[in-house]
Design a protein around this motif. Structure first.
Motif, PDB file in Angstrom:
ATOM      1  N   LEU A  34     -10.757  -4.243 -10.884  1.00  0.00           N
ATOM      2  CA  LEU A  34     -10.388  -4.977  -9.681  1.00  0.00           C
ATOM      3  C   LEU A  34      -8.895  -4.775  -9.471  1.00  0.00           C
ATOM      4  O   LEU A  34      -8.082  -5.237 -10.264  1.00  0.00           O
ATOM      5  CB  LEU A  34     -10.722  -6.456  -9.825  1.00  0.00           C
ATOM      6  CG  LEU A  34     -10.523  -7.318  -8.572  1.00  0.00           C
ATOM      7  CD1 LEU A  34     -11.435  -6.856  -7.441  1.00  0.00           C
ATOM      8  CD2 LEU A  34     -10.770  -8.787  -8.890  1.00  0.00           C
ATOM      9  N   GLY A  35      -8.553  -4.041  -8.434  1.00  0.00           N
ATOM     10  CA  GLY A  35      -7.154  -3.750  -8.154  1.00  0.00           C
ATOM     11  C   GLY A  35      -6.910  -3.625  -6.674  1.00  0.00           C
ATOM     12  O   GLY A  35      -7.824  -3.811  -5.860  1.00  0.00           O
ATOM     13  N   ARG A  36      -5.670  -3.306  -6.312  1.00  0.00           N
ATOM     14  CA  ARG A  36      -5.302  -3.150  -4.913  1.00  0.00           C
ATOM     15  C   ARG A  36      -4.469  -1.882  -4.755  1.00  0.00           C
ATOM     16  O   ARG A  36      -3.671  -1.530  -5.640  1.00  0.00           O
ATOM     17  CB  ARG A  36      -4.541  -4.365  -4.385  1.00  0.00           C
ATOM     18  CG  ARG A  36      -5.320  -5.670  -4.492  1.00  0.00           C
ATOM     19  CD  ARG A  36      -4.729  -6.752  -3.622  1.00  0.00           C
ATOM     20  NE  ARG A  36      -4.946  -6.495  -2.193  1.00  0.00           N
ATOM     21  CZ  ARG A  36      -6.053  -6.844  -1.515  1.00  0.00           C
ATOM     22  NH1 ARG A  36      -7.035  -7.478  -2.127  1.00  0.00           N
ATOM     23  NH2 ARG A  36      -6.163  -6.579  -0.232  1.00  0.00           N
ATOM     24  N   THR A  37      -4.645  -1.228  -3.624  1.00  0.00           N
ATOM     25  CA  THR A  37      -3.937   0.028  -3.398  1.00  0.00           C
ATOM     26  C   THR A  37      -2.424  -0.160  -3.325  1.00  0.00           C
ATOM     27  O   THR A  37      -1.683   0.796  -3.543  1.00  0.00           O
ATOM     28  CB  THR A  37      -4.423   0.698  -2.109  1.00  0.00           C
ATOM     29  OG1 THR A  37      -4.282  -0.219  -1.008  1.00  0.00           O
ATOM     30  CG2 THR A  37      -5.894   1.101  -2.220  1.00  0.00           C
ATOM     31  N   ARG A  38      -1.966  -1.370  -3.042  1.00  0.00           N
ATOM     32  CA  ARG A  38      -0.523  -1.601  -2.987  1.00  0.00           C
ATOM     33  C   ARG A  38       0.129  -1.392  -4.351  1.00  0.00           C
ATOM     34  O   ARG A  38       1.348  -1.235  -4.453  1.00  0.00           O
ATOM     35  CB  ARG A  38      -0.231  -3.023  -2.498  1.00  0.00           C
ATOM     36  CG  ARG A  38      -0.630  -4.116  -3.484  1.00  0.00           C
ATOM     37  CD  ARG A  38      -0.449  -5.506  -2.931  1.00  0.00           C
ATOM     38  NE  ARG A  38      -0.855  -6.525  -3.887  1.00  0.00           N
ATOM     39  CZ  ARG A  38      -1.357  -7.702  -3.554  1.00  0.00           C
ATOM     40  NH1 ARG A  38      -1.551  -8.011  -2.279  1.00  0.00           N
ATOM     41  NH2 ARG A  38      -1.690  -8.578  -4.486  1.00  0.00           N
ATOM     42  N   LEU A  72      -5.546  -2.425   0.052  1.00  0.00           N
ATOM     43  CA  LEU A  72      -6.990  -2.632   0.054  1.00  0.00           C
ATOM     44  C   LEU A  72      -7.466  -2.963  -1.355  1.00  0.00           C
ATOM     45  O   LEU A  72      -6.936  -2.443  -2.337  1.00  0.00           O
ATOM     46  CB  LEU A  72      -7.727  -1.380   0.536  1.00  0.00           C
ATOM     47  CG  LEU A  72      -7.401  -0.862   1.926  1.00  0.00           C
ATOM     48  CD1 LEU A  72      -8.208   0.402   2.208  1.00  0.00           C
ATOM     49  CD2 LEU A  72      -7.664  -1.917   2.989  1.00  0.00           C
ATOM     50  N   GLU A  73      -8.494  -3.805  -1.453  1.00  0.00           N
ATOM     51  CA  GLU A  73      -9.087  -4.097  -2.751  1.00  0.00           C
ATOM     52  C   GLU A  73      -9.986  -2.950  -3.191  1.00  0.00           C
ATOM     53  O   GLU A  73     -10.781  -2.431  -2.408  1.00  0.00           O
ATOM     54  CB  GLU A  73      -9.908  -5.381  -2.681  1.00  0.00           C
ATOM     55  CG  GLU A  73     -10.525  -5.777  -4.021  1.00  0.00           C
ATOM     56  CD  GLU A  73     -11.422  -6.983  -3.924  1.00  0.00           C
ATOM     57  OE1 GLU A  73     -10.888  -8.108  -4.068  1.00  0.00           O
ATOM     58  OE2 GLU A  73     -12.641  -6.803  -3.697  1.00  0.00           O
ATOM     59  N   ILE A  74      -9.854  -2.570  -4.465  1.00  0.00           N
ATOM     60  CA  ILE A  74     -10.741  -1.599  -5.108  1.00  0.00           C
ATOM     61  C   ILE A  74     -11.478  -2.319  -6.223  1.00  0.00           C
ATOM     62  O   ILE A  74     -10.861  -2.938  -7.092  1.00  0.00           O
ATOM     63  CB  ILE A  74      -9.957  -0.403  -5.675  1.00  0.00           C
ATOM     64  CG1 ILE A  74      -9.209   0.344  -4.566  1.00  0.00           C
ATOM     65  CG2 ILE A  74     -10.912   0.555  -6.401  1.00  0.00           C
ATOM     66  CD1 ILE A  74      -8.395   1.517  -5.076  1.00  0.00           C
ATOM     67  N   ILE A 130     -14.696  -0.437  -1.874  1.00  0.00           N
ATOM     68  CA  ILE A 130     -13.327  -0.478  -1.360  1.00  0.00           C
ATOM     69  C   ILE A 130     -13.319  -1.193  -0.021  1.00  0.00           C
ATOM     70  O   ILE A 130     -14.094  -0.859   0.889  1.00  0.00           O
ATOM     71  CB  ILE A 130     -12.717   0.934  -1.215  1.00  0.00           C
ATOM     72  CG1 ILE A 130     -12.709   1.650  -2.578  1.00  0.00           C
ATOM     73  CG2 ILE A 130     -11.298   0.853  -0.652  1.00  0.00           C
ATOM     74  CD1 ILE A 130     -12.112   3.041  -2.543  1.00  0.00           C
ATOM     75  N   GLU A 131     -12.458  -2.170   0.067  1.00  0.00           N
ATOM     76  CA  GLU A 131     -12.309  -2.984   1.278  1.00  0.00           C
ATOM     77  C   GLU A 131     -12.071  -2.082   2.495  1.00  0.00           C
ATOM     78  O   GLU A 131     -11.261  -1.167   2.454  1.00  0.00           O
ATOM     79  CB  GLU A 131     -11.120  -3.924   1.075  1.00  0.00           C
ATOM     80  CG  GLU A 131     -10.805  -4.856   2.217  1.00  0.00           C
ATOM     81  CD  GLU A 131      -9.573  -5.694   1.928  1.00  0.00           C
ATOM     82  OE1 GLU A 131      -9.214  -6.501   2.811  1.00  0.00           O
ATOM     83  OE2 GLU A 131      -8.966  -5.553   0.833  1.00  0.00           O
ATOM     84  N   GLY A 132     -12.804  -2.350   3.578  1.00  0.00           N
ATOM     85  CA  GLY A 132     -12.622  -1.587   4.809  1.00  0.00           C
ATOM     86  C   GLY A 132     -13.371  -0.277   4.855  1.00  0.00           C
ATOM     87  O   GLY A 132     -13.422   0.372   5.902  1.00  0.00           O
ATOM     88  N   ILE A 133     -13.951   0.139   3.715  1.00  0.00           N
ATOM     89  CA  ILE A 133     -14.706   1.402   3.676  1.00  0.00           C
ATOM     90  C   ILE A 133     -16.178   1.123   3.427  1.00  0.00           C
ATOM     91  O   ILE A 133     -17.023   1.369   4.279  1.00  0.00           O
ATOM     92  CB  ILE A 133     -14.133   2.361   2.615  1.00  0.00           C
ATOM     93  CG1 ILE A 133     -12.686   2.732   2.965  1.00  0.00           C
ATOM     94  CG2 ILE A 133     -14.999   3.625   2.533  1.00  0.00           C
ATOM     95  CD1 ILE A 133     -12.001   3.614   1.935  1.00  0.00           C
ATOM     96  N   GLY A 134     -16.505   0.604   2.269  1.00  0.00           N
ATOM     97  CA  GLY A 134     -17.907   0.345   1.952  1.00  0.00           C
ATOM     98  C   GLY A 134     -18.125   0.473   0.467  1.00  0.00           C
ATOM     99  O   GLY A 134     -17.190   0.313  -0.331  1.00  0.00           O
ATOM    100  N   GLY A 193      -9.409  10.963   6.956  1.00  0.00           N
ATOM    101  CA  GLY A 193      -9.962   9.641   6.687  1.00  0.00           C
ATOM    102  C   GLY A 193     -10.057   9.389   5.198  1.00  0.00           C
ATOM    103  O   GLY A 193      -9.490  10.125   4.382  1.00  0.00           O
ATOM    104  N   TYR A 194     -10.819   8.345   4.856  1.00  0.00           N
ATOM    105  CA  TYR A 194     -10.863   7.874   3.471  1.00  0.00           C
ATOM    106  C   TYR A 194     -12.301   7.550   3.074  1.00  0.00           C
ATOM    107  O   TYR A 194     -13.125   7.166   3.913  1.00  0.00           O
ATOM    108  CB  TYR A 194     -10.013   6.606   3.320  1.00  0.00           C
ATOM    109  CG  TYR A 194      -8.583   6.796   3.764  1.00  0.00           C
ATOM    110  CD1 TYR A 194      -7.610   7.269   2.893  1.00  0.00           C
ATOM    111  CD2 TYR A 194      -8.206   6.524   5.088  1.00  0.00           C
ATOM    112  CE1 TYR A 194      -6.296   7.458   3.313  1.00  0.00           C
ATOM    113  CE2 TYR A 194      -6.901   6.715   5.521  1.00  0.00           C
ATOM    114  CZ  TYR A 194      -5.947   7.180   4.620  1.00  0.00           C
ATOM    115  OH  TYR A 194      -4.661   7.376   5.044  1.00  0.00           O
ATOM    116  N   THR A 195     -12.571   7.676   1.780  1.00  0.00           N
ATOM    117  CA  THR A 195     -13.880   7.317   1.266  1.00  0.00           C
ATOM    118  C   THR A 195     -13.724   6.780  -0.153  1.00  0.00           C
ATOM    119  O   THR A 195     -12.631   6.769  -0.712  1.00  0.00           O
ATOM    120  CB  THR A 195     -14.856   8.510   1.331  1.00  0.00           C
ATOM    121  OG1 THR A 195     -16.175   8.064   1.059  1.00  0.00           O
ATOM    122  CG2 THR A 195     -14.469   9.617   0.372  1.00  0.00           C
ATOM    123  N   CYS A 196     -14.825   6.318  -0.730  1.00  0.00           N
ATOM    124  CA  CYS A 196     -14.831   5.840  -2.113  1.00  0.00           C
ATOM    125  C   CYS A 196     -15.119   7.008  -3.054  1.00  0.00           C
ATOM    126  O   CYS A 196     -15.846   7.940  -2.695  1.00  0.00           O
ATOM    127  CB  CYS A 196     -15.913   4.783  -2.310  1.00  0.00           C
ATOM    128  SG  CYS A 196     -15.833   3.362  -1.205  1.00  0.00           S
TER     129      CYS A 196
END
Length: 267
Positions: free
Chosen positions: A203-207, A185-187, A253-257, A141-144
């Motif tokens: 402010l960035g995106r994982t893409r 996802l937005e960071i 992080i979008e989708g995480i918290g 999984g993933y976390t911040c």
């Protein structure tokens, strides 16, 4: 699923957060897991209100493997080229802290900076010389994360161990989110002293990663074996800047918290 590690009146447990965090902590509960979350999850039947427990770092890794300059704009803000292969370095496990734990500013540094990052948590099978498909299967999984860095020491030392390795320099949390598509996802990183007036610093995106998550996990696994619970930090977007005593820093992080930590002097 959102996996937490938490402290309660009777000790420490893993659990699953129930409810929708987007609506705030009110009404959220934590269902205790019997044992470790890797493998088949079995619930003990005990539940707590989230407000009645203290969240810890969601995992205690044997190592934290980090990737430098994995966003082109971040490399550019430091006058560096984007590497042709992932640029790896390590943080010690003793750098790991959890939500609301304090980032401690070392007396040796005058320029400590935040670096908001998506963190990858390796699952029960681990990863060794994994191809791309096997690397994807190895991800639990993933976390911040916040790759806190003493920037002046990074420059003066010529290598990154001291600058990245101080105790408290690797906040992770608030939980591990499983089953998440992290391709876009937005960071966001916010810093301030007033919760109502936080400044957006990153402010960035994982893409925009130079090397995506499966490529990174595969690459690392050809250098060193990734054990269950190990963490891979995937690089930070542009906008890193200094932290000072009294600041609060939040990685979202979008989708995480969100992962929030106060900044205090070392004691």
């Amino acid at each position: 699923m959102r996996i937490v590690r938490f402290a309660h009146a009777k000790g420490m447990s893993f659990g699953v957060v129930e409810g929708e965090p987007e609506t705030g902590p009110q009404g959220l509960t934590v269902a205790e897991i019997s044992g470790h979350p890797f493998g088949q999850i079995t619930f003990s039947g005990v539940r707590w209100a989230l407000s009645d427990v203290r969240l810890l770092s969601p995992i205690l890794p044997s190592k934290v493997v980090c990737v430098g300059r994995n966003y082109a704009e971040h490399a550019a803000e430091h006058g560096s080229e984007v590497p042709s292969e992932p640029l790896l370095f390590l943080k010690p496990s003793t750098a790991v802290i959890g939500p609301r734990d304090a980032i401690r500013l070392p007396e040796f540094s005058k320029q400590v900076e935040h670096e908001a990052e998506l963190a990858v948590v390796i699952g029960a099978a681990g990863a060794r010389r994994a191809d791309r498909a096997a690397a994807e299967r190895a991800i639990f999984g993933y976390t911040c994360a916040n790759d806190v860095t003493a920037r002046d020491l990074q420059r003066s030392d010529g290598q990154w161990t001291r600058a990245k390795g101080f105790d408290s320099f690797c906040p992770i949390g608030p939980w591990i989110t499983t089953g998440l598509d992290v391709t876009d996802l937005e960071i966001r990183c916010e810093v301030g002293r007033d919760p109502e007036e936080m400044e957006v610093r990153q402010l960035g995106r994982t893409r925009d990663m130079v090397f995506d998550v499966p490529a990174l996990v595969s690459y690392v696994s050809h250098v060193m074996t990734l054990l269950p619970g190990d963490v891979v930090l995937t690089g930070t977007p542009a906008g890193v800047s200094p932290l000072t005593e009294g600041d609060t820093v939040t990685v979202r992080i979008e989708g995480i918290g969100e992962l929030t930590n106060p900044v205090v002097p070392a004691t």
